[in-house]
Design an enzyme around this catalytic site. Structure first.
Site, PDB file in Angstrom:
ATOM      1  N   GLU A 150      -9.702   1.238  -5.628  1.00  0.00           N
ATOM      2  CA  GLU A 150     -10.565   1.532  -4.482  1.00  0.00           C
ATOM      3  C   GLU A 150     -10.288   2.936  -3.960  1.00  0.00           C
ATOM      4  OE1 GLU A 150     -11.497  -2.840  -2.568  1.00  0.00           O
ATOM      5  OE2 GLU A 150      -9.963  -1.635  -1.569  1.00  0.00           O
TER       6      GLU A 150
ATOM      7  N   ASN B  41      -6.843  -3.371  -6.425  1.00  0.00           N
ATOM      8  CA  ASN B  41      -6.891  -4.830  -6.410  1.00  0.00           C
ATOM      9  C   ASN B  41      -6.679  -5.313  -7.834  1.00  0.00           C
ATOM     10  OD1 ASN B  41      -7.372  -4.988  -3.632  1.00  0.00           O
ATOM     11  ND2 ASN B  41      -9.549  -4.597  -3.949  1.00  0.00           N
TER      12      ASN B  41
ATOM     13  N   ARG C 208      -7.050  -7.808  -9.812  1.00  0.00           N
ATOM     14  CA  ARG C 208      -7.736  -9.065 -10.128  1.00  0.00           C
ATOM     15  C   ARG C 208      -9.185  -8.751 -10.412  1.00  0.00           C
ATOM     16  NH1 ARG C 208     -10.571  -9.290  -5.055  1.00  0.00           N
ATOM     17  NH2 ARG C 208      -9.261  -8.487  -3.403  1.00  0.00           N
TER      18      ARG C 208
ATOM     19  N   LYS D 204       0.810  -1.215   0.000  1.00  0.00           N
ATOM     20  CA  LYS D 204       0.000   0.000   0.000  1.00  0.00           C
ATOM     21  C   LYS D 204       0.847   1.270   0.000  1.00  0.00           C
ATOM     22  CE  LYS D 204      -3.735  -2.050   2.782  1.00  0.00           C
ATOM     23  NZ  LYS D 204      -4.845  -2.369   1.902  1.00  0.00           N
TER      24      LYS D 204
ATOM     25  N   GLU E 128      -6.307   1.722  -2.495  1.00  0.00           N
ATOM     26  CA  GLU E 128      -5.469   0.646  -3.003  1.00  0.00           C
ATOM     27  C   GLU E 128      -6.049   0.177  -4.331  1.00  0.00           C
ATOM     28  OE1 GLU E 128      -5.484  -3.054  -0.934  1.00  0.00           O
ATOM     29  OE2 GLU E 128      -7.637  -3.049  -0.578  1.00  0.00           O
TER      30      GLU E 128
ATOM     31  N   HIS F 107     -14.771  -3.953   7.952  1.00  0.00           N
ATOM     32  CA  HIS F 107     -14.011  -3.747   6.715  1.00  0.00           C
ATOM     33  C   HIS F 107     -14.200  -4.856   5.694  1.00  0.00           C
ATOM     34  CE1 HIS F 107     -12.305  -0.587   9.057  1.00  0.00           C
ATOM     35  NE2 HIS F 107     -11.716  -1.424   9.892  1.00  0.00           N
TER      36      HIS F 107
ATOM     37  N   GLU G 167      -2.840   6.963   7.985  1.00  0.00           N
ATOM     38  CA  GLU G 167      -3.714   7.771   7.151  1.00  0.00           C
ATOM     39  C   GLU G 167      -4.659   8.584   8.006  1.00  0.00           C
ATOM     40  OE1 GLU G 167      -6.005   5.294   4.521  1.00  0.00           O
ATOM     41  OE2 GLU G 167      -4.313   4.999   3.165  1.00  0.00           O
TER      42      GLU G 167
HETATM   43  P1  ADP Z   1      -7.834  -3.974   2.746  1.00  0.00           P
HETATM   44  O1  ADP Z   1      -6.575  -4.218   1.989  1.00  0.00           O
HETATM   45  O2  ADP Z   1      -7.853  -4.713   4.029  1.00  0.00           O
HETATM   46  O3  ADP Z   1      -9.031  -4.146   1.867  1.00  0.00           O
HETATM   47  P2  ADP Z   1      -8.266  -1.091   2.523  1.00  0.00           P
HETATM   48  O4  ADP Z   1      -7.156  -0.107   2.547  1.00  0.00           O
HETATM   49  O5  ADP Z   1      -8.878  -1.379   1.204  1.00  0.00           O
HETATM   50  O6  ADP Z   1      -7.755  -2.431   3.212  1.00  0.00           O
HETATM   51  O7  ADP Z   1      -9.396  -0.625   3.545  1.00  0.00           O
HETATM   52  C1  ADP Z   1     -10.475  -1.477   3.903  1.00  0.00           C
HETATM   53  C2  ADP Z   1     -11.659  -0.653   4.410  1.00  0.00           C
HETATM   54  O8  ADP Z   1     -11.285   0.170   5.529  1.00  0.00           O
HETATM   55  C3  ADP Z   1     -12.230   0.323   3.414  1.00  0.00           C
HETATM   56  O9  ADP Z   1     -13.148  -0.298   2.556  1.00  0.00           O
HETATM   57  C4  ADP Z   1     -12.861   1.365   4.306  1.00  0.00           C
HETATM   58  O10 ADP Z   1     -14.099   0.902   4.790  1.00  0.00           O
HETATM   59  C5  ADP Z   1     -11.938   1.441   5.490  1.00  0.00           C
HETATM   60  N1  ADP Z   1     -10.925   2.517   5.344  1.00  0.00           N
HETATM   61  C6  ADP Z   1      -9.728   2.396   4.745  1.00  0.00           C
HETATM   62  N2  ADP Z   1      -9.036   3.550   4.761  1.00  0.00           N
HETATM   63  C7  ADP Z   1      -9.803   4.454   5.409  1.00  0.00           C
HETATM   64  C8  ADP Z   1      -9.637   5.842   5.798  1.00  0.00           C
HETATM   65  N3  ADP Z   1      -8.524   6.509   5.518  1.00  0.00           N
HETATM   66  N4  ADP Z   1     -10.637   6.446   6.452  1.00  0.00           N
HETATM   67  C9  ADP Z   1     -11.779   5.755   6.770  1.00  0.00           C
HETATM   68  N5  ADP Z   1     -11.986   4.461   6.463  1.00  0.00           N
HETATM   69  C10 ADP Z   1     -11.016   3.807   5.790  1.00  0.00           C
HETATM   70  P1  ADP Z   2     -13.020  -8.418  -2.448  1.00  0.00           P
HETATM   71  O1  ADP Z   2     -12.015  -7.349  -2.050  1.00  0.00           O
HETATM   72  O2  ADP Z   2     -13.036  -8.708  -3.919  1.00  0.00           O
HETATM   73  O3  ADP Z   2     -14.367  -8.101  -1.930  1.00  0.00           O
HETATM   74  P2  ADP Z   2     -12.340 -10.032  -0.183  1.00  0.00           P
HETATM   75  O4  ADP Z   2     -11.396  -8.989   0.323  1.00  0.00           O
HETATM   76  O5  ADP Z   2     -13.621 -10.247   0.517  1.00  0.00           O
HETATM   77  O6  ADP Z   2     -12.588  -9.794  -1.773  1.00  0.00           O
HETATM   78  O7  ADP Z   2     -11.583 -11.423  -0.142  1.00  0.00           O
HETATM   79  C1  ADP Z   2     -10.408 -11.693  -0.874  1.00  0.00           C
HETATM   80  C2  ADP Z   2     -10.512 -13.035  -1.536  1.00  0.00           C
HETATM   81  O8  ADP Z   2      -9.824 -14.124  -0.901  1.00  0.00           O
HETATM   82  C3  ADP Z   2     -11.928 -13.482  -1.575  1.00  0.00           C
HETATM   83  O9  ADP Z   2     -12.325 -13.358  -2.855  1.00  0.00           O
HETATM   84  C4  ADP Z   2     -11.945 -14.893  -1.097  1.00  0.00           C
HETATM   85  O10 ADP Z   2     -12.753 -15.727  -1.871  1.00  0.00           O
HETATM   86  C5  ADP Z   2     -10.523 -15.345  -1.206  1.00  0.00           C
HETATM   87  N1  ADP Z   2     -10.290 -16.464  -0.283  1.00  0.00           N
HETATM   88  C6  ADP Z   2     -11.228 -17.075   0.438  1.00  0.00           C
HETATM   89  N2  ADP Z   2     -10.755 -18.053   1.193  1.00  0.00           N
HETATM   90  C7  ADP Z   2      -9.469 -18.099   0.954  1.00  0.00           C
HETATM   91  C8  ADP Z   2      -8.427 -18.917   1.467  1.00  0.00           C
HETATM   92  N3  ADP Z   2      -8.659 -19.865   2.364  1.00  0.00           N
HETATM   93  N4  ADP Z   2      -7.186 -18.680   1.016  1.00  0.00           N
HETATM   94  C9  ADP Z   2      -6.955 -17.713   0.122  1.00  0.00           C
HETATM   95  N5  ADP Z   2      -7.914 -16.918  -0.374  1.00  0.00           N
HETATM   96  C10 ADP Z   2      -9.156 -17.089   0.025  1.00  0.00           C
HETATM   97 MG    MG Z   3      -9.508  -3.061   0.141  1.00  0.00          MG
END
Ligand code: ADP
Ligand code: ADP
Ligand code: MG
Length: 648
Positions: A275, A295, A297, A117, A293, A235, A201
């Protein structure tokens, strides 16, 4: 186009990819673990190869070399990674390409660029994409980071740079909490990702998660508009929609442009998601969104984008990976209507969303609804993978129409054999604030108590279950149905462990009088079926001693064995047991320690989540029966308390 591809994944996404491949005349190879021998994706594919020697992902779906060998063996020309597993692993992409095969996804370099990140944020700043204000540099000493947090201004969010799935993330409200939060985020990041580095952040108030679907050919990219994924629990996304409520033309084009800049900056090929976190405190403003971030995929929630654009994203993935250019120009892409996706999981919502397992004795979705599922009736939700049952996707001309469809689709979805989050999803679909488009990532947490309440049966539901238990639905001779004289029968059923007796007087083939406790209910058989009090007979499924009445999102009763009256009287609270198979991540108790009811005694990691195991009563720890690192079975005792009353 490819002649044959291998899908290095399982479950709904493997099935989803196979469907499009089949439509395009591309042959498919599935891979499967020990646990998935009879899985739907294996049955759907043209060929299937077993991978590894155990069910765990590390012993199966993550074995890159075995997957490559399977591709070679079957003559597959490309590998689709799905999501999760190896999909964002750049070393895997290198191996696929070194083997002379096509990776159906972005280049290893693009995945690496977005993998951490902090580096991704630096890159995006350079590309002119707004990033959340904060610190994402190299220095990691606690004092320095605390100073940076103060400079950014509380509240702040600490995030693991290698993070995903909400892990290694901590919200810090003020300076006094910073040091502890930092230590715990670093600890979690080390265990989960082997990398303790964090970034800080600004925490956005009333945050909305709005992401943009992008698609590149390695040089240029287009966007397929946005998805709003603000309905989250811890989250994790629960319900997603497209387009985002309240989106304006200016905001959409600002976010779309930024996302395309992000994709083009890294020479992105294939489907990806950028995102953004959006400040929703005061409507959507073009200066109020920031890159979080990317993703690299196909995303779980891609179907809502497909619904509003008419594009099959998997088809685009296959075409671009096979060497074609972008299938569409930006100006030819348009939004039609509104779509929602709800993630249906096997989980016990009232018990803190505990992932569940079980064999799906019954599984049907209403006609006309897109249900992407990797399981069929008869299949098992095992503890080895995430407990998703299906994604329920609806599309309507307006947001209101689509939301009513979602509500209706969830109400008519039938699952038996495991607990599910269906009632929770249904409550969300009826939530007033959600209906009004007032979404932010805190919505679920604020109203959790009402959203997570377990549905309760009415007397008529109990009668419906009892009618099935006594086989009194369809008249046939053995049940005495044909007798004109009144016939008395009774059965004991249990609702959530509490038994009740249902007694019936059969008043001929078309009428029954039921007594349950104080309640008396008349059931009459009309042309279209039984009417029980004011309830039309709902669908009911029986599997063994479980009877599920399909109303209020599924009400499951147990037929009590009269010889086994005390079966429910277990659990004196002495033992802290693993509720499912899993890995013991930590044990906090020590022998002789005094504990209070609700104290956290151990952490079990299972099904992608960590579960805290709590003391069921006050007491003294008598014995520790497991160690950190142990793989334990469901029901394994981890900690024993001294007999109540015998402790010091
Ligand atoms: P991950 O890799 O675990 O998906 P993200 O950076 O995408 O982590 O953040 C996951 C979630 O956390 C976001 O969908 C949002 O709901 C919350 N979030 C992330 N960054 C912030 C921020 N700076 N302020 C408020 N909420 C946040
Ligand atoms: P997205 O950000 O697309 O909503 P999630 O953050 O919810 O997806 O999850 C990340 C992905 O990891 C999911 O799509 C999930 O299906 C996958 N996953 C589930 N179980 C496992 C596992 N045991 N090992 C690795 N990846 C997994
Ligand atoms: Mg995320």
């Amino acid at each position: 186009m490819f002649h044959k591809i291998l899908i290095a994944n399982r479950g709904e996404i493997a099935c989803r990819v196979i469907e499009t491949a089949r439509r395009l005349g591309v042959r498919t190879v599935a891979v499967y673990s020990d646990a998935d021998r009879n899985a739907k994706h294996v049955a759907m594919a043209d060929e299937a190869v077993q991978i590894g020697h155990g069910p765990a992902p590390a012993d199966s779906y993550l074995l890159a070399d075995e997957i490559l060998a399977a591709a070679k063996l079957t003559g597959a020309e490309g590998i689709h990674p799905g999501y999760g597993f190896l999909s964002e692993n750049p070393d895997f992409v290198d191996k696929v390409e070194a083997a002379g095969l096509a990776f159906i996804g972005p280049s290893a370099a693009a995945i690496r660029a977005m993998g951490l990140k902090d580096a991704a944020k630096a890159l995006m700043e350079e590309a002119g994409v707004p990033v959340v204000p904060g610190y994402h540099g190299r220095r990691q000493d606690a004092d320095f980071l605390a100073e940076e947090a103060g400079r950014i201004g509380y509240p702040v969010l600490i995030k693991a740079v290698a993070g995903g799935g909400g892990k290694g993330m901590r919200l810090v409200e003020d300076a006094a909490q910073f040091a502890d939060a930092l230590a715990s985020a670093q600890g979690e990041a080390t265990t989960a990702f082997g990398n303790p580095a964090v970034l800080i952040e600004k925490y956005i108030q009333k945050p909305r998660h709005i992401e943009v679907q992008v698609f590149g050919d390695g040089t240029s990219a287009v966007h397929l508009f946005e998805r709003d994924c603000s309905l989250q629990r811890r989250h994790q996304k629960v319900i997603e929609e497209a387009p985002a409520p309240g989106m304006t033309r200016e905001m959409r084009s600002a976010m779309g442009d930024a996302a395309v800049r992000a994709a083009e900056a890294i020479g992105y090929a294939g489907a990806g998601t950028v995102e953004f976190i959006v400040d929703g405190a005061d409507g959507l403003r073009t200066d109020g969104f920031w890159f979080m971030e990317m993703n690299t995929r196909l995303q779980v929630e891609h179907p809502v984008t497909e619904a509003i654009t008419g594009v099959d994203l998997v088809e685009w993935q296959l075409r671009v990976a096979a060497g074609e250019g972008l299938p569409s120009r930006q100006e030819d892409l348009h939004i039609t209507g509104h779509a929602f996706e709800a993630r249906l999981y096997a989980e016990d919502v009232p018990k803190g969303f505990l992932p569940a397992t079980g064999t799906l004795s019954h599984l049907t979705f209403p006609d006309g609804v897109r249900a992407d599922s990797g399981v069929r009736a008869g299949d098992t939700i095992s503890p080895w993978y995430d407990p998703m049952i299906a994604k329920v996707i609806v599309h309507g001309p307006t947001r209101g129409a689509a939301l009513r469809q979602l509500d209706d689709a969830l109400a008519r979805t039938q699952v038996a054999g495991t607990v599910t989050n269906l009632a929770f999803l249904g409550a969300l679909a009826r939530h007033r604030g959600f209906a009004a488009g007032n979404v932010d990532t805190g919505l679920i947490a604020r109203d959790l108590d009402s959203l997570a309440a377990a549905p309760e049966p009415a007397v008529a539901h109990k009668v419906a279950a009892a009618m099935v238990a006594l086989d009194l639905v369809t008249p046939h001779p053995e049940t005495g149905f044909t007798l004109w004289a009144d016939l008395q029968r009774s059965v004991t059923l249990a609702w959530q462990g509490t038994p009740f007796e249902a007694m019936v007087a059969v008043n001929g083939p078309h009428a029954q009088t039921w007594t349950i406790g104080e309640d008396r209910v008349r059931a009459v058989r009309l042309a279209h079926g039984w009417q029980i009090g004011d309830l039309g007979m709902p669908a009911v499924a029986r599997a063994g001693d479980q009877i599920t009445v399909f109303d209020r999102y599924g009400l499951t009763f147990t037929v009590a064995d009269p010889l086994d009256r005390d079966a429910g009287a277990l659990g004196d609270g002495n033992l802290i047991e693993a509720p499912m198979p899993g890995l013991v991540k930590a044990i906090f108790a020590t022998v002789g320690q005094e504990v209070k009811e609700g104290d956290r005694l151990a952490i079990l990691e299972a099904m992608k989540m960590e579960h805290s195991l709590l003391a069921a009563r006050d007491g003294t720890v008598a014995e520790i029966l497991a160690q950190t690192g142990d793989q334990v079975e469901a029901g394994a005792a981890l900690v024993r308390l001294e007999e109540a009353g015998t402790g010091a």
